[in-house]
Design a protein around this motif. Structure first.
Motif, PDB file in Angstrom:
ATOM      1  N   TYR A 188       3.109   0.502  -9.419  1.00 32.36           N
ATOM      2  CA  TYR A 188       3.088   1.935  -9.679  1.00 32.36           C
ATOM      3  C   TYR A 188       2.389   2.209 -10.994  1.00 32.36           C
ATOM      4  O   TYR A 188       2.506   1.436 -11.948  1.00 32.36           O
ATOM      5  CB  TYR A 188       4.505   2.528  -9.736  1.00 32.36           C
ATOM      6  CG  TYR A 188       4.478   3.998 -10.125  1.00 32.36           C
ATOM      7  CD1 TYR A 188       4.154   4.962  -9.181  1.00 32.36           C
ATOM      8  CD2 TYR A 188       4.694   4.404 -11.436  1.00 32.36           C
ATOM      9  CE1 TYR A 188       4.076   6.302  -9.537  1.00 32.36           C
ATOM     10  CE2 TYR A 188       4.607   5.742 -11.802  1.00 32.36           C
ATOM     11  CZ  TYR A 188       4.294   6.686 -10.847  1.00 32.36           C
ATOM     12  OH  TYR A 188       4.198   8.008 -11.201  1.00 32.36           O
ATOM     13  N   GLY A 243       1.657  13.545  -1.403  1.00 35.47           N
ATOM     14  CA  GLY A 243       2.498  12.554  -0.745  1.00 35.47           C
ATOM     15  C   GLY A 243       2.760  12.827   0.720  1.00 35.47           C
ATOM     16  O   GLY A 243       3.397  12.007   1.386  1.00 35.47           O
ATOM     17  N   SER A 244       2.263  13.945   1.258  1.00 34.16           N
ATOM     18  CA  SER A 244       2.546  14.289   2.650  1.00 34.16           C
ATOM     19  C   SER A 244       1.707  15.485   3.060  1.00 34.16           C
ATOM     20  O   SER A 244       1.069  16.137   2.223  1.00 34.16           O
ATOM     21  CB  SER A 244       4.030  14.644   2.815  1.00 34.16           C
ATOM     22  OG  SER A 244       4.324  15.863   2.142  1.00 34.16           O
ATOM     23  N   THR A 274      -3.420   7.066   5.926  1.00 38.23           N
ATOM     24  CA  THR A 274      -2.882   5.726   5.646  1.00 38.23           C
ATOM     25  C   THR A 274      -2.372   5.033   6.899  1.00 38.23           C
ATOM     26  O   THR A 274      -1.635   4.055   6.813  1.00 38.23           O
ATOM     27  CB  THR A 274      -1.733   5.789   4.631  1.00 38.23           C
ATOM     28  OG1 THR A 274      -0.676   6.594   5.188  1.00 38.23           O
ATOM     29  CG2 THR A 274      -2.176   6.370   3.304  1.00 38.23           C
ATOM     30  N   ILE A 304       2.265   4.204   4.654  1.00 40.00           N
ATOM     31  CA  ILE A 304       2.892   4.713   3.436  1.00 40.00           C
ATOM     32  C   ILE A 304       2.559   6.198   3.352  1.00 40.00           C
ATOM     33  O   ILE A 304       1.421   6.590   3.637  1.00 40.00           O
ATOM     34  CB  ILE A 304       2.381   3.966   2.190  1.00 40.00           C
ATOM     35  CG1 ILE A 304       2.919   2.526   2.174  1.00 40.00           C
ATOM     36  CG2 ILE A 304       2.782   4.685   0.909  1.00 40.00           C
ATOM     37  CD1 ILE A 304       2.456   1.705   1.005  1.00 40.00           C
ATOM     38  N   PRO A 305       3.508   7.051   2.974  1.00 41.71           N
ATOM     39  CA  PRO A 305       3.217   8.488   2.903  1.00 41.71           C
ATOM     40  C   PRO A 305       2.092   8.796   1.919  1.00 41.71           C
ATOM     41  O   PRO A 305       2.075   8.291   0.804  1.00 41.71           O
ATOM     42  CB  PRO A 305       4.548   9.094   2.426  1.00 41.71           C
ATOM     43  CG  PRO A 305       5.586   8.101   2.815  1.00 41.71           C
ATOM     44  CD  PRO A 305       4.930   6.756   2.685  1.00 41.71           C
ATOM     45  N   MET A 306       1.159   9.642   2.370  1.00 39.05           N
ATOM     46  CA  MET A 306       0.083  10.096   1.495  1.00 39.05           C
ATOM     47  C   MET A 306      -0.625  11.266   2.140  1.00 39.05           C
ATOM     48  O   MET A 306      -0.732  11.340   3.373  1.00 39.05           O
ATOM     49  CB  MET A 306      -0.937   8.980   1.228  1.00 39.05           C
ATOM     50  CG  MET A 306      -1.939   9.315   0.127  1.00 39.05           C
ATOM     51  SD  MET A 306      -3.181   8.035  -0.110  1.00 39.05           S
ATOM     52  CE  MET A 306      -3.647   8.332  -1.822  1.00 39.05           C
ATOM     53  N   TYR A 356       4.056  10.986  -7.228  1.00 42.15           N
ATOM     54  CA  TYR A 356       3.421   9.987  -6.370  1.00 42.15           C
ATOM     55  C   TYR A 356       1.996  10.349  -5.968  1.00 42.15           C
ATOM     56  O   TYR A 356       1.452   9.769  -5.026  1.00 42.15           O
ATOM     57  CB  TYR A 356       4.293   9.750  -5.131  1.00 42.15           C
ATOM     58  CG  TYR A 356       5.669   9.244  -5.494  1.00 42.15           C
ATOM     59  CD1 TYR A 356       5.820   8.074  -6.244  1.00 42.15           C
ATOM     60  CD2 TYR A 356       6.816   9.929  -5.131  1.00 42.15           C
ATOM     61  CE1 TYR A 356       7.067   7.605  -6.604  1.00 42.15           C
ATOM     62  CE2 TYR A 356       8.076   9.468  -5.491  1.00 42.15           C
ATOM     63  CZ  TYR A 356       8.193   8.307  -6.226  1.00 42.15           C
ATOM     64  OH  TYR A 356       9.437   7.842  -6.592  1.00 42.15           O
ATOM     65  N   HIS A 377      -0.407   7.289  -5.528  1.00 38.27           N
ATOM     66  CA  HIS A 377       0.428   6.101  -5.717  1.00 38.27           C
ATOM     67  C   HIS A 377      -0.405   4.862  -5.387  1.00 38.27           C
ATOM     68  O   HIS A 377      -1.082   4.815  -4.356  1.00 38.27           O
ATOM     69  CB  HIS A 377       1.648   6.180  -4.801  1.00 38.27           C
ATOM     70  CG  HIS A 377       2.681   5.132  -5.078  1.00 38.27           C
ATOM     71  ND1 HIS A 377       2.468   3.799  -4.829  1.00 38.27           N
ATOM     72  CD2 HIS A 377       3.936   5.232  -5.577  1.00 38.27           C
ATOM     73  CE1 HIS A 377       3.550   3.116  -5.171  1.00 38.27           C
ATOM     74  NE2 HIS A 377       4.455   3.969  -5.625  1.00 38.27           N
ATOM     75  N   ALA A 404      -0.122   3.538  -1.871  1.00 37.04           N
ATOM     76  CA  ALA A 404      -0.702   4.458  -0.901  1.00 37.04           C
ATOM     77  C   ALA A 404      -2.225   4.416  -0.955  1.00 37.04           C
ATOM     78  O   ALA A 404      -2.901   4.470   0.078  1.00 37.04           O
ATOM     79  CB  ALA A 404      -0.197   5.879  -1.151  1.00 37.04           C
ATOM     80  N   ALA A 462      -3.325   1.406   0.880  1.00 38.30           N
ATOM     81  CA  ALA A 462      -3.187   1.609   2.321  1.00 38.30           C
ATOM     82  C   ALA A 462      -4.295   2.505   2.861  1.00 38.30           C
ATOM     83  O   ALA A 462      -4.863   2.247   3.924  1.00 38.30           O
ATOM     84  CB  ALA A 462      -1.818   2.203   2.639  1.00 38.30           C
ATOM     85  N   ALA A 463      -4.613   3.572   2.119  1.00 40.16           N
ATOM     86  CA  ALA A 463      -5.646   4.500   2.568  1.00 40.16           C
ATOM     87  C   ALA A 463      -7.021   3.842   2.577  1.00 40.16           C
ATOM     88  O   ALA A 463      -7.780   3.997   3.541  1.00 40.16           O
ATOM     89  CB  ALA A 463      -5.660   5.738   1.673  1.00 40.16           C
TER      90      ALA A 463
END
Length: 440
Positions: free
Chosen positions: A78, A111-112, A285, A289-291, A320, A323, A326, A329-330
């Motif tokens: 982080y 984050g979402s 993502t 993971i939330p993004m 976040y 993050h 994230a 992941a993206a």
């Protein structure tokens, strides 16, 4: 004193958007996932016909994404992005911006999808105020629109059950009429022919409130959560023209449609209409993971940089935002899409998918079929006095037969991962047809 609830105590977790009491009586539990399939708690393979919640576009357990996350957790777990930064976040912003139409050059990470929508609304209000046009405070949504569950999103959203329990919400919002017109457009293949003139409802609203008070209009290019409503041909272009006429920002909520769902990186590209702001999440993502990400026009970003009276240009953000996990992941998800040419795969499968959808036309209780890209809406007639009951029964029967589908009332929504095969499409619709023929 602590205690350990029993594994079958389903009251501890208050499930989102769920019939919690019904679920406790007949739980549907998932223990693993790989490729196109979930594994249920009783060991069965369940075809994921919804890409989780519209988000697992590349399928479950993608090796590129898994390896990227393993590397990232060993490097940087982080880091904040309030006055500090990470190289990967800036690199990802460039990769994301490159996917969207020219002019949309700047990315704000969230984050979402819900956070993306509220961010976009705030940026729109900030833009007008920074330019000395602070009278523009109204936000216009659309009936049956879904824009997440933040107070901004449900205020501009138009799904009644998402709004009615939560008070007066944001003031200064209004709603255009929706585009669902089964009398003229039932069983359309792709975008319906009739309804472009429905965009003119924005003119009525603008003249009612005074155009100079309206900051932004937000619409889903394809309305997913309400039951897959496609825009009538020419509707989005007309909406763009009206917004330009009145100086209103146009926001596309592409939380569902961005990153390949319709066969291109964005619905804006599919429909040839460039908004001022695009909200995204889900497929960014692959659901790992939330993004989310909000992509904004150059003029909006430049205005914030040029007109700020304080060192901080926009007093908004999240713990976040970008993050590191994230971001990893993206970046890996976008690499997976590129390496496997997944958007082109959606385009190639779309005609087969369309035919499979419309083969359900003569199945009992089917009153409309809608499709585009790898999305389908199958609308069922409601049981008299029991709206939604038929859809809920279909969902449970599908689970029993190894299918995960999504229902909104009596509308079945399908949106499989892009890796679905032709044989799996055939199997999905054969099973679904059999289920629909057995229900009353």
């Amino acid at each position: 004193m602590t205690h350990s609830p029993s594994p079958n105590d389903f009251s501890r977790f208050w499930m989102p958007f769920s019939a919690n009491r019904d679920f406790a009586r007949d739980p549907r539990l998932i223990t693993a996932a790989d490729g196109m399939y979930y594994t249920s708690s009783d060991g069965r393979q369940i075809l994921d016909a919804t890409a989780g919640l519209w988000c697992v576009n590349a399928g479950h357990g993608d090796p590129i994404i898994k390896e990227a996350l393993k590397r990232q957790i060993d490097t940087l777990d982080y880091a904040p992005h309030f006055n500090f930064g990470t190289p990967a976040a800036f690199e990802l912003a460039g990769q994301v911006a490159a996917l969207f139409p020219k002019g949309l050059e700047h990315v704000f990470f969230t984050g979402s999808g819900s956070e993306s929508v509220d961010t976009a609304l705030k940026i729109a209000l900030h833009y007008h105020r920074a330019r000395g046009d602070g009278a523009r405070t109204r936000l216009i949504g659309r009936e049956r629109g879904y824009h997440g569950v933040g107070f901004g999103g449900i205020s501009v959203g138009g799904i009644v059950n998402n709004r009615k329990h939560f008070g007066t919400l944001l003031t200064g919002t209004d709603h255009m009429r929706h585009t669902h017109d089964p009398a003229r457009n039932a069983f359309s293949r792709g975008c319906p022919d009739h309804g472009a003139e429905l965009a003119d409802d924005l003119i009525r609203i603008a003249e009612l409130h005074d155009p100079s008070t309206i900051a932004a209009v937000i619409v889903e290019p394809m309305a997913g959560s309400t039951g897959v409503l496609l825009p009538p041909k020419g509707y989005l272009k007309r909406l763009r023209e009206i917004c330009d006429r009145y100086g209103i920002l146009l926001i596309f909520d592409e939380v569902i449609t961005a990153y390949g769902r319709l066969g291109k990186a964005s619905a804006a590209e599919v429909f040839g209409v460039t908004p001022d702001i695009i909200t995204t999440a889900k497929g960014l993502t692959n659901g790992v993971i939330p993004m989310g990400a909000v992509i904004v026009d150059e003029k909006i970003y430049a205005s914030a940089m040029e007109h700020s009276e304080t060192p901080i240009e926009l007093f908004h953000g999240y713990t976040y935002s970008a993050h590191p996990m994230a971001v990893a992941a993206a970046a890996a998800t976008l690499e997976t899409y590129r390496r496997n040419d997944m958007f082109a795969r959606v385009e190639a499968l779309a005609p087969l998918w369309e035919d499979a959808v419309h083969n359900l036309r003569d199945v009992p209780n089917v009153v409309d079929l809608r499709n585009m890209g790898l999305v389908a809406g199958i609308e069922l007639s409601p049981r008299p006095g029991a709206p939604g009951a038929r859809g809920a029964e279909v969902m449970k029967m599908a689970w029993a037969e190894g299918l995960m589908i999504r229902v909104t009332g009596d509308i079945i929504a399908l949106s499989p991962p892009f890796i679905i095969t032709e044989d799996e499409i055939q199997m999905l619709f054969e099973k679904l047809a059999g289920i629909l023929r057995r229900i009353d």
